[in-house]
Design an enzyme around this catalytic site. Structure first.
Site, short mmCIF file in Angstrom:
data_model
loop_
_atom_site.label_atom_id
_atom_site.label_comp_id
_atom_site.label_asym_id
_atom_site.label_seq_id
_atom_site.Cartn_x
_atom_site.Cartn_y
_atom_site.Cartn_z
N GLU A 190 0.79 -1.15 -0.21
CA GLU A 190 0.23 -0.11 -0.06
C GLU A 190 0.98 1.29 -0.01
OE1 GLU A 190 -2.62 -0.34 3.20
OE2 GLU A 190 -3.90 -1.79 2.29
N GLU A 422 -5.20 -8.14 -0.91
CA GLU A 422 -6.29 -7.83 0.16
C GLU A 422 -7.68 -7.47 -0.12
OE1 GLU A 422 -5.24 -5.19 3.24
OE2 GLU A 422 -3.12 -5.70 3.14
#
Length: 521
Positions: A190, A422
């Site tokens: 991320e 995810e």
């Protein structure tokens, strides 16, 4: 603890869950050969043993102990450091094909560089070997919000280009020590969220920000630091990827004279034979749609994609940031040199997509006028989460948002290989083991992946549910849950118990769900 040992208790509930998702007509067999299903965690969120066996603090340790996650921290977490064999057995019982986990940089290299910690090395060797013994692919992330605090203290971590050297050396250590068994590497998790939370809003490690953009800011500059941090992360990612391709993947022996190849190339061939993996990077995404059909709102939605996705992927595909970012951010956006542009362009084998939620987007071009600027004013939009969604609530079930992201990546960036790294549903940790909302969420999103793959042609290679078990969450500590397995944090043994979603996922993976085939629907 065999996962399905209490299946009889769950059978009526599983039947109820199947009724709720009966319109989702697909099976595991509808996915192509080689597609993998798994689940994930990260080191600080699950390992525990924070002060054991030579590990030193990361920026997440310092962040948590400063009270940013309430009163909780990851000192013990789920204690996977000591319970990894039990956890791998649960994964195998569930039928997981892959496990995504991260390596704690400060456990492996306590000073951030230099000597390897033998006990840290042994732990990751043990975990990887245990996974492989049970037929589970290890998918490794090198950095998940947990830079060694030693490097943060020494030169400011990701704000200094010195980090490129140290991250590359750390990656080299991991490739060398684990690359004979690990074929899937994600460099940085991320990138965009880590930069915005850690250097603009101050709500993630290392908690840097400046007024009026952040909360309780004591250090930092929200106007420039997020852009500097991402720039250095991209350079570090590219450096590690190039290293892998040149030293662990590309066979160089063919160009060597035969006179020196007799002794040298044997070792080289052995090394290269074991290194056949791929290296990617992880991007947090929102499925963004214009609030209205106005031209301005449509342009604003395009900016959201440029600023959240293009910020990372544009340099990796085209060698530079999106034009909208260069226009709106101006001189605060670092510029790639010609050499750097050549290094980052093409420096990836896959894109890791993370997606949970969708946004309505409204134009807010007036935000470009103030003298004080940060990412949120640069993007010049107003964003509203779709549905009754916040970090306090269960997420709205919007599988179309993931389809939209996959189509956008395909059409904008040349259809690169993609792993969904995810995706999952949040519930309060105190909620029931009968997590039907999670079952509905996962089944909807898995169908969306299949649709993107088989109907739209996206090159999706795998899907990882977040998270394997209830973990220490960045937002909410132990109060919020994404896990397939319930962890009793009040029990000294941290007992794991499968939720309904674990039984559903297991039944799907083992082919015991009786949905009609997607191909024939």
């Amino acid at each position: 603890m065999k996962l399905l040992s209490n299946s009889l208790m769950f059978l009526p509930l599983l039947a109820l869950a199947l009724t709720a998702v009966s319109s989702l007509k697909y099976s595991r067999n509808d996915f192509p050969p080689g597609f993998v299903f798994g689940s994930g965690t990260s080191a600080y969120q699950v390992e525990g043993a924070a002060d054991e066996d030579g590990r030193t603090p990361s920026i997440w340790d310092v962040f948590a102990h400063a009270g940013h996650s309430g009163v909780a921290a990851g000192n013990v977490a789920c204690d996977q450091y000591h319970k990894y064999k039990e956890d791998v057995k649960l994964m195998a019982d569930m039928g997981l094909e892959a496990y995504r986990f991260s390596i704690s940089w400060s456990r492996l290299l306590p000073s951030g560089r230099g000597p390897i910690n033998p006990k840290g090395l042994q732990y990751y060797n043990n975990l990887i070997d245990e996974l492989i013994t049970h037929g589970i692919q290890p998918h490794v992330t090198l950095h998940h919000f947990d830079l060694p605090q030693a490097l943060e203290d020494e030169y400011g971590g990701w704000l200094s280009q010195e980090i490129v050297r140290d991250f590359t050396a750390y990656a080299d250590t991991c490739f060398k020590e684990f690359g004979d068994r690990v074929s899937h590497w994600t460099t940085i998790n991320e990138v965009n969220v880590f930069a915005l939370g850690g250097y603009d809003q101050g709500i993630t490690p290392p908690a840097r920000c400046s007024p009026p953009f952040g909360l309780n800011c004591t250090k930092g500059n929200s106007s420039i630091e997020p852009y500097i941090a991402v720039h250095n992360m991209l350079l570090a990612h590219a450096s590690a990827t190039i290293l892998y391709k040149q030293q662990y993947k590309v066979l160089l022996s063919a160009s060597l004279p035969s006179s020196i190849c007799i002794a040298f190339c044997y070792v080289l061939f052995i090394t290269q034979y074991k290194q056949h993996g791929s290296v990617g990077i992880s991007v947090y995404t929102y499925g963004a749609v214009p609030l209205t059909n106005s031209v301005k709102d449509k342009q604003a939605t395009a900016r959201v994609n440029d600023f959240y996705i293009g910020w990372i992927l544009h340099p990796l595909v085209f060698g530079d940031y999106p034009e909208t970012m260069k226009t709106n951010v101006g001189s605060r956006l670092p510029a790639f040199t010609e050499e750097e542009s050549e290094q980052v362009k093409g420096a990836f084998d896959f894109v890791g997509v993370i997606n949970y939620m969708a946004l309505y987007v409204k134009d807010n071009s007036s935000s470009l006028k103030p003298n004080l600027q940060d990412f949120n004013t640069d993007i010049a939009v107003e964003m509203t989460l779709v549905g009754n969604t916040s970090i306090e609530n269960e997420y709205a079930n919007t599988p179309w948002s993931l389809q939209q992201i996959l189509l956008y990546v395909k059409e904008t960036y040349g259809n690169p290989p993609v792993y969904i790294l995810e995706n999952g549903q949040m519930t309060p940790h105190s909620s029931s083991l009968v997590d039907t909302t999670r079952v509905k969420y996962l089944s909807s999103y898995i169908k969306a992946v299949l649709h993107s793959l088989s109907r739209k042609g996206s090159d999706v290679k795998g899907y990882f549910q977040w998270s394997l078990m209830d973990v220490f969450e960045l937002f909410g500590g132990y109060e919020r849950s994404f896990g397939l397995l319930y962890v009793d944090f009040k029990d000294p043994s941290l007992k794991r118990s499968p939720k309904l979603s674990a039984h559903w996922y297991s039944s799907f993976l083992k082919g015991t769900l009786h949905h009609p085939s997607y191909a024939s629907s």
